[in-house]
Scaffold this active site. Sequence first.
Site, mmCIF file in Angstrom:
data_model
loop_
_atom_site.group_PDB
_atom_site.id
_atom_site.type_symbol
_atom_site.label_atom_id
_atom_site.label_comp_id
_atom_site.label_asym_id
_atom_site.label_seq_id
_atom_site.Cartn_x
_atom_site.Cartn_y
_atom_site.Cartn_z
ATOM 1 N N ALA A 20 3.422 -8.422 1.359
ATOM 2 C CA ALA A 20 4.720 -8.130 1.962
ATOM 3 C C ALA A 20 5.526 -9.418 2.184
ATOM 4 O O ALA A 20 6.711 -9.485 1.843
ATOM 5 C CB ALA A 20 4.527 -7.390 3.286
ATOM 6 N N SER A 47 -4.154 -8.220 1.426
ATOM 7 C CA SER A 47 -3.630 -7.938 0.081
ATOM 8 C C SER A 47 -4.584 -8.427 -1.001
ATOM 9 O O SER A 47 -4.797 -7.736 -2.014
ATOM 10 C CB SER A 47 -2.270 -8.616 -0.112
ATOM 11 O OG SER A 47 -1.340 -8.137 0.820
ATOM 12 N N GLN A 51 -8.653 -3.313 -3.615
ATOM 13 C CA GLN A 51 -9.460 -3.056 -4.802
ATOM 14 C C GLN A 51 -8.851 -1.982 -5.687
ATOM 15 O O GLN A 51 -8.535 -2.173 -6.845
ATOM 16 C CB GLN A 51 -10.852 -2.576 -4.384
ATOM 17 C CG GLN A 51 -11.648 -3.571 -3.594
ATOM 18 C CD GLN A 51 -13.018 -3.028 -3.205
ATOM 19 O OE1 GLN A 51 -13.254 -1.825 -3.251
ATOM 20 N NE2 GLN A 51 -13.906 -3.906 -2.837
ATOM 21 N N GLY A 52 -8.709 -0.784 -5.094
ATOM 22 C CA GLY A 52 -8.410 0.423 -5.876
ATOM 23 C C GLY A 52 -7.158 0.278 -6.686
ATOM 24 O O GLY A 52 -7.155 0.512 -7.906
ATOM 25 N N GLU A 118 -7.521 8.641 -7.101
ATOM 26 C CA GLU A 118 -8.140 8.420 -5.784
ATOM 27 C C GLU A 118 -7.972 9.655 -4.925
ATOM 28 O O GLU A 118 -7.190 10.568 -5.255
ATOM 29 C CB GLU A 118 -7.521 7.193 -5.109
ATOM 30 C CG GLU A 118 -7.998 5.895 -5.743
ATOM 31 C CD GLU A 118 -7.603 4.662 -4.961
ATOM 32 O OE1 GLU A 118 -6.742 4.761 -4.109
ATOM 33 O OE2 GLU A 118 -8.192 3.602 -5.229
ATOM 34 N N HIS A 233 -12.081 3.565 6.925
ATOM 35 C CA HIS A 233 -12.506 3.850 5.550
ATOM 36 C C HIS A 233 -13.930 4.368 5.599
ATOM 37 O O HIS A 233 -14.777 3.782 6.283
ATOM 38 C CB HIS A 233 -12.436 2.580 4.699
ATOM 39 C CG HIS A 233 -12.445 2.868 3.237
ATOM 40 N ND1 HIS A 233 -13.554 3.337 2.580
ATOM 41 C CD2 HIS A 233 -11.467 2.792 2.312
ATOM 42 C CE1 HIS A 233 -13.259 3.512 1.304
ATOM 43 N NE2 HIS A 233 -11.998 3.200 1.118
ATOM 44 N N SER A 377 -0.361 1.590 0.361
ATOM 45 C CA SER A 377 0.049 0.487 1.227
ATOM 46 C C SER A 377 0.505 -0.742 0.441
ATOM 47 O O SER A 377 1.466 -1.405 0.856
ATOM 48 C CB SER A 377 -1.056 0.121 2.215
ATOM 49 O OG SER A 377 -2.291 0.204 1.609
ATOM 50 N N LEU A 378 -0.156 -1.045 -0.659
ATOM 51 C CA LEU A 378 0.369 -2.142 -1.487
ATOM 52 C C LEU A 378 1.772 -1.764 -1.944
ATOM 53 O O LEU A 378 2.693 -2.581 -1.953
ATOM 54 C CB LEU A 378 -0.534 -2.379 -2.706
ATOM 55 C CG LEU A 378 -1.925 -2.966 -2.429
ATOM 56 C CD1 LEU A 378 -2.732 -3.036 -3.720
ATOM 57 C CD2 LEU A 378 -1.814 -4.356 -1.814
HETATM 58 C C1 LIG Z 1 -10.786 -4.370 1.572
HETATM 59 C C2 LIG Z 1 -9.424 -3.738 1.468
HETATM 60 C C3 LIG Z 1 -9.088 -2.998 0.348
HETATM 61 C C4 LIG Z 1 -7.827 -2.399 0.240
HETATM 62 N N1 LIG Z 1 -7.507 -1.722 -0.907
HETATM 63 C C5 LIG Z 1 -6.249 -1.238 -1.052
HETATM 64 C C6 LIG Z 1 -5.849 -0.634 -2.268
HETATM 65 O O1 LIG Z 1 -6.596 -0.556 -3.219
HETATM 66 N N2 LIG Z 1 -4.577 -0.172 -2.350
HETATM 67 C C7 LIG Z 1 -3.684 -0.267 -1.317
HETATM 68 O O2 LIG Z 1 -2.541 0.180 -1.464
HETATM 69 N N3 LIG Z 1 -4.051 -0.841 -0.171
HETATM 70 C C8 LIG Z 1 -5.294 -1.339 -0.012
HETATM 71 N N4 LIG Z 1 -5.646 -1.937 1.158
HETATM 72 C C9 LIG Z 1 -4.630 -2.119 2.193
HETATM 73 C C10 LIG Z 1 -3.679 -3.235 1.767
HETATM 74 O O3 LIG Z 1 -4.416 -4.289 1.197
HETATM 75 C C11 LIG Z 1 -2.872 -3.759 2.927
HETATM 76 O O4 LIG Z 1 -2.315 -2.730 3.675
HETATM 77 C C12 LIG Z 1 -1.731 -4.637 2.417
HETATM 78 O O5 LIG Z 1 -2.238 -5.593 1.513
HETATM 79 C C13 LIG Z 1 -1.053 -5.299 3.566
HETATM 80 O O6 LIG Z 1 -0.226 -6.312 3.068
HETATM 81 P P1 LIG Z 1 0.540 -7.213 4.091
HETATM 82 O O7 LIG Z 1 1.263 -8.240 3.289
HETATM 83 O O8 LIG Z 1 1.299 -6.373 5.021
HETATM 84 O O9 LIG Z 1 -0.619 -7.905 4.959
HETATM 85 P P2 LIG Z 1 -1.736 -8.958 4.529
HETATM 86 O O10 LIG Z 1 -1.956 -8.958 3.082
HETATM 87 O O11 LIG Z 1 -2.913 -8.747 5.393
HETATM 88 O O12 LIG Z 1 -1.077 -10.353 4.891
HETATM 89 C C14 LIG Z 1 -0.869 -10.721 6.232
HETATM 90 C C15 LIG Z 1 -0.574 -12.203 6.267
HETATM 91 O O13 LIG Z 1 -0.135 -12.577 7.561
HETATM 92 C C16 LIG Z 1 -0.804 -13.766 7.960
HETATM 93 N N5 LIG Z 1 -0.726 -13.853 9.420
HETATM 94 C C17 LIG Z 1 -1.228 -13.000 10.351
HETATM 95 N N6 LIG Z 1 -0.899 -13.411 11.592
HETATM 96 C C18 LIG Z 1 -0.171 -14.540 11.436
HETATM 97 C C19 LIG Z 1 0.461 -15.445 12.334
HETATM 98 N N7 LIG Z 1 0.415 -15.267 13.672
HETATM 99 N N8 LIG Z 1 1.125 -16.513 11.832
HETATM 100 C C20 LIG Z 1 1.190 -16.721 10.490
HETATM 101 N N9 LIG Z 1 0.612 -15.895 9.578
HETATM 102 C C21 LIG Z 1 -0.050 -14.822 10.060
HETATM 103 C C22 LIG Z 1 -2.189 -13.604 7.362
HETATM 104 O O14 LIG Z 1 -2.882 -14.812 7.323
HETATM 105 C C23 LIG Z 1 -1.777 -13.088 5.978
HETATM 106 O O15 LIG Z 1 -1.337 -14.134 5.169
HETATM 107 C C24 LIG Z 1 -6.904 -2.527 1.295
HETATM 108 C C25 LIG Z 1 -7.235 -3.261 2.425
HETATM 109 C C26 LIG Z 1 -8.482 -3.858 2.518
HETATM 110 C C27 LIG Z 1 -8.825 -4.647 3.742
#
Ligand SMILES: Cc1cc2nc3c(=O)[nH]c(=O)nc-3n(C[C@H](O)[C@H](O)[C@H](O)COP(=O)(O)OP(=O)(O)OC[C@H]3O[C@@H](n4cnc5c(N)ncnc54)[C@H](O)[C@@H]3O)c2cc1C
Length: 511
Positions: A20, A47, A51-52, A118, A233, A377-378
């Site tokens: 994001a 992120s 996997q999926g 899925e 999960h 969610s991705l």
């Molecule tokens: C094991 C696993 C498998 C998954 N598989 C799938 C899938 O196959 N398909 C799907 O759609 N979704 C999947 N999900 C869910 C999906 O990965 C997440 O919902 C999505 O990647 C979230 O993206 P994001 O950018 O919001 O957060 P994230 O990718 O978690 O990034 C958050 C970022 O914020 C940073 N951060 C946090 N707090 C602070 C702070 N105070 N100051 C500075 N930086 C900070 C972190 O270090 C990180 O860089 C999976 C999740 C997991 C855990």
Amino acid sequence: MIPIRLDLAGRPVIIGAGLAGLATALQMAPEPVVVLAREPLGSGAASALSQGGIAAAIGADDEPALHAADTIAAGDGLVDTATASRVAEAAPAAIMTLLRLGARFDRDGADRLQLGLEAAHSRRRIVHAEGDGTGREIVRALVAAVRRAPSVTVIEPADARRLVVADGAIAGVAAQGPLGPFYIPTRRVVIATGGLGALYRHTTNPLGAVGQGLALAARAGAALADMEFVQFHPTALDIGRDPMPLVSEAVRGEGAILIDETGERFMADVAGAELAPRDVVAREVWRRQAQGRGVFLDARAALGHRFAARFPGIAAACRAAGIDPATAPIPVRPAAHYHMGGIAVNAAGQSSVAGLWACGEAASTGLHGANRLASNSLLEAVVTAGWVAESMAGQPPRRAGAWRADRLPPAANAKLVRGIVSDRLGLLRDREGLATAIAALRPLAFGNGPSADPVLVGLFIAAAALRREESRGGHCRSDFPNHAPGPPRRSELHLDELAPPLAGAAIAMGD
Ligand SMILES: Cc1cc2nc3c(=O)[nH]c(=O)nc-3n(C[C@H](O)[C@H](O)[C@H](O)COP(=O)(O)OP(=O)(O)OC[C@H]3O[C@@H](n4cnc5c(N)ncnc54)[C@H](O)[C@@H]3O)c2cc1C
């Protein structure tokens, strides 16, 4: 006094460098932006672990309306249907955006994108990379694009610790950086800090996923929505690792079945069987384990020796624990995995505080309702990053505020909170447990210790869960096992509903 980064003053600041955050930064180009990444780019983000894959209605037999319908069905009555349609319609273009940014997805012999299936998806629509390495590949591509982008300044590691509010609007961000604390005056901040699974003892999330962005937003006065909805999960690999490696739903999509230690396939009589919505499968697994039974995912018949080729990452995690999924069942248990709630945002990704946006898992758009559909969610992260970038670009720069406190709060630490959150805010909740959690969490949430932010997030979950006197999606109350009568409603909470006035106010500063 904390040094002020005047060189960066006024630029939009994006907190978080998962899909994001990186997608927002890239889509803001050519406007200069700052990304605060708590860990070096590419690590510490959920992120990169995904996997999926990423859902998009691009198959010949598919259309966005079907994707939206599946999303709405999984969300158990609480999905914002306009958001579901908008995101499903934007999904094919989101895949194109990722391809343009350099992501290499798996293709078939005719060079078409391969589409996986899925749980609770009525069509094959999951685009994936390296079999089960989708997130790693997407993050690799976006990190490379960000490194090339002259408009993006990344500060890594940089841990955002507080937002400053002036005249009811965001005025700046205070963070701990590689050389010490610093403050960026700005009127535009995006929270993209991901989920909160690491508040729980068993989680698939990175251990930094303690919902700190939600605490920053709440302390700045933003409303949080649907906080009670945590997705567990059903099949985390149960080999004693923290966080737990995930055994993706796609394995069940390929035909693997859930069995207990006697070999009985216990999901056979449940509607949807192993591909029923996640909350249903997770509770069935949890119930077995609460009775002292073992639970395993059995891919021997469905995949056998093809397992390692289709799911190389999962096969490697199993092998490291001495398990060969081609010949042995895989031990699994439910684990906190995804948070449907978050910072309440409108259709442009704006929170209830002027100058504060949110996207990705930290935001609550209403897309997931009470239960997220796998691989949405991705997708949501990429699509909502675009909404946020567009909305922020249209905002005129305004004068920012000053930081006047002496020092930053300490780094967030969730150690104290994991026990109570796991025991009282898990898969099955009741009034007594929720009240116990609130009593334990409230005093710590408004202190200045390292647990204050994680505790505050736990407190929001507990308060929202106590208010919701029904079972719906990821929120299950043993004392209210059914849906409440009447139309389903989303929930919203502010900090001042959890504490005496002023006790937890944001650090409010004058200009
Ligand atoms: C094991 C696993 C498998 C998954 N598989 C799938 C899938 O196959 N398909 C799907 O759609 N979704 C999947 N999900 C869910 C999906 O990965 C997440 O919902 C999505 O990647 C979230 O993206 P994001 O950018 O919001 O957060 P994230 O990718 O978690 O990034 C958050 C970022 O914020 C940073 N951060 C946090 N707090 C602070 C702070 N105070 N100051 C500075 N930086 C900070 C972190 O270090 C990180 O860089 C999976 C999740 C997991 C855990």
